[in-house]
Design a protein around this motif. Sequence first.
Motif, short mmCIF file in Angstrom:
data_model
loop_
_atom_site.label_atom_id
_atom_site.label_comp_id
_atom_site.label_asym_id
_atom_site.label_seq_id
_atom_site.Cartn_x
_atom_site.Cartn_y
_atom_site.Cartn_z
N UNK A 677 6.60 -1.52 38.68
CA UNK A 677 5.21 -1.29 39.10
C UNK A 677 5.17 -0.70 40.50
N UNK A 678 6.02 -1.18 41.39
CA UNK A 678 6.06 -0.62 42.75
C UNK A 678 6.45 0.85 42.71
N UNK A 679 7.46 1.17 41.88
CA UNK A 679 7.93 2.56 41.79
C UNK A 679 6.84 3.47 41.26
N UNK A 680 6.01 2.96 40.35
CA UNK A 680 4.99 3.80 39.71
C UNK A 680 3.72 3.88 40.53
N UNK A 681 3.27 2.72 41.09
CA UNK A 681 1.95 2.68 41.72
C UNK A 681 1.98 2.43 43.23
N UNK A 682 3.15 2.13 43.74
CA UNK A 682 3.21 1.75 45.13
C UNK A 682 3.02 0.25 45.29
N UNK A 683 3.32 -0.32 46.45
CA UNK A 683 3.22 -1.77 46.63
C UNK A 683 1.76 -2.23 46.62
N UNK A 684 1.55 -3.32 45.91
CA UNK A 684 0.25 -3.99 45.86
C UNK A 684 0.48 -5.47 46.16
N UNK A 685 0.45 -5.83 47.44
CA UNK A 685 0.90 -7.16 47.84
C UNK A 685 -0.19 -8.24 47.73
N UNK A 686 0.26 -9.48 47.62
CA UNK A 686 -0.61 -10.65 47.67
C UNK A 686 0.20 -11.81 48.25
#
Length: 806
Positions: A677-686
């Motif tokens: 998911x990071x590779x496809x969309x970039x980091x989405x942190x929580x």
Amino acid sequence: MTRPIVEVAFGYSITSDNPVWMDISRRVDLVAGIGIGRGAQDELSETQAGTATLALDNADGALTPGRSGPYSPHVRKNVPIRISMATLDSPTGSAPWALEQLADDFELDRINTTTWSQNYGGVVQGNGRARVPCDHNVFAGYQSARSWRLWGTHVSVKIATLPVAGAASECNAGVYVNSGTDGTRAGFEYNAVNGQLRLASDVGYFDGSAVFLTYNPALHGWWRMREAGGSLFWETSDDGHTWVVRRTLATPAWVGTDVVTYSLEAHRVGGVNDFAEYEIVGATVHERYFGMVNDWGLEWKGLQAKISITCSDVFKWADLEQLQPMLVQEVLLDRPTVYFPLAEPADSVSAGDLSGTPGVGTLSVVQAGSGGTLAFGAGTGPNTGQSAPVFTPASATAGKYLSADLGQSFLDANYNFRVRAECWFSTSTTGRVLMALASPDLGTRVVILLESGTGKLVMEKDQDGQGTQTYVWATPNLADGVLHHFAYSEFTNALAIDGVSYSLAASNGSGLRTLMVGGYQNNRLWNGTIAQVAVYCWAIGITELAERNVTGTTAHVGETAAARVARLASYLGLDITTAGGIFDPVASQAELGSSALKHMRDVEATESGKLLALRGRAGLHFQSRDVRYNPVPLLSLAHGDLETDGVKYADDDQKMINTVTAARQGGATQRIISQSSIDTYGPKPRSLDLLKNSDLKVTDAANWMVSRYADPPPEVRQLPVEASTLPIATYRALMSADVSTVLGVTGLPDAAPASTATVCIEGYSERIGQNQHHIDFHTSRAQTDNVWILNDTTYSVLDSTTRLAY
């Protein structure tokens, strides 16, 4: 047919027991409509305080705050309000019909003679009520046609007004299901002469086994007869939704054979003529909102006076007060007559009372001889995050201790109740006084100390100067430098040390008013710490006091999330219900310090659950995460039956989470990611800061979040429904839908990703108007919380539905 019911409990608060509700439904402006908001926008957001807005007719000024009227002086802020919907069915097919389909809300200004084919004695209808005269020697009533059956069904009625007996020798109002034989009937009859409600199965107008209740308008405002499974039930309710069985009887034979009538009656002998009023017959009531009125806003439209009100649910109540440490809250919950936590800061010279009892003075420092110290804030108390004062005398007779006048209210309470006391202490010195209670002249006293040499707990008592009696309890040596909890009941002569019980016969006294802590009359001065001193002058048991040892030593670490939320809610006087079976243990919240709602939110987040206000009463509802596992739809709605525009799909990164950093108190900080998911969309942190008891549980929670939200698929986010157009059975089912309820949607237009969708309700806004009930559900994809079931054809598809439950 539907009808909103709006009621206000004037003169009560939301935590009052058994409030009496006043129906103001006729004042509601249904053209403007009733607006209600509940829940959250999506599953990753916190549920918000529920709101309600409505406008009320105030032409008579009855709802003007500060103005004399039928509700004064109780038209005020924070008064409780509840809103519900009544649905009424109508018979289909040929008679006899189920009695639950006999329905009338009396909103017409004329009697429905089809429903009530017989009406007699001068009955009238108006203002949404069926009025039955209660006149001298006149039998009056509404009676239905003989077209109904009671077997396997029920009938209910809302009571609006009951007659006053005055000088009458007989004064009755009641409702009956009548068999084909005169005098053979079942029903409720109120006797205004003695204030009793008679639950009867009459034969010849008599029932020797009738059940009698003392009528209470707060509990018995609705009456229902119900037959099911070979039993006949008499039930009452305060809201028409939740029923309490008051009498049960094997179903009489006539119930299964006779076509019956239903009657609303009244009669009196003597006294001043009066009336009974019945408001709704045959309704199924659905809770929509419970809260408090924030303000009564008076305004005018031309010359027409209106009251516009806004309301908040019990989340507002739960967010008002900053909590003290948990141990303090537990003590306050038991209503101490005096309570000195002794947690003042280092520069203090006295200690204050938190009980709220009038007239209690502060504990002030008393100097005995010369020398010695009393240092607030210097010692360690029980597990509260609070300090304790350290008493360091120069000798047994030289040093400092504390003394307070407890006031007249305490003295009066002690006249009726012997004292119960508790505190926490530590010392390595025997023969010193922990605390003492005495009369102003010191003729009566209870002195609590540790025996010289042995360290056992000792009590010295004197009543009215008759001589000191000394009692030595069989405790271990308590002068061991360890923190101990002391609890004592003078009434039962029971002692508990660190939760262990002891008993010893000892005399009781009264007339106590002076409290001394750490010494008595300048002698035997304490050397060590003392904290959390509380005295109770009411019938609290030693068991309840001894339980404080658990709070002070463990802070209830390891209790389940459900138990913790219930504990926090109890500090506010709120009940709580739970749903689901998975409630993990939670870590310490000993220090508290924020609002109860904030601390419950922390537990909610730790549990991955949902916290809601109840829709029908002052309470909370806590759902565990497994409520949403593999859900089954409550009902399915065809897209064409929604009768609305605005169904909205979304496929965006609003909810995307592919990097979670999670931590717990005293544990590791861990990071869980979805690299694809990071590779496809970039980091989405929580980030997660959880009240878990183990690092493994933290890892599970983080994995659970990433597995669900690393790449969320398209979903329906909005599902608007015009509920008033639905068939009554569907409407009634929809009224039970709430946060976490799952709905199916079928027949979606061709452009949709699929012809069907399964959605989970996260919240909603609704508008109730004249012949309108529009609900806009905020929804999420129900499959988000699907979990693996071994060998299940749906939930065991490799790499698709094999997510392990957390």
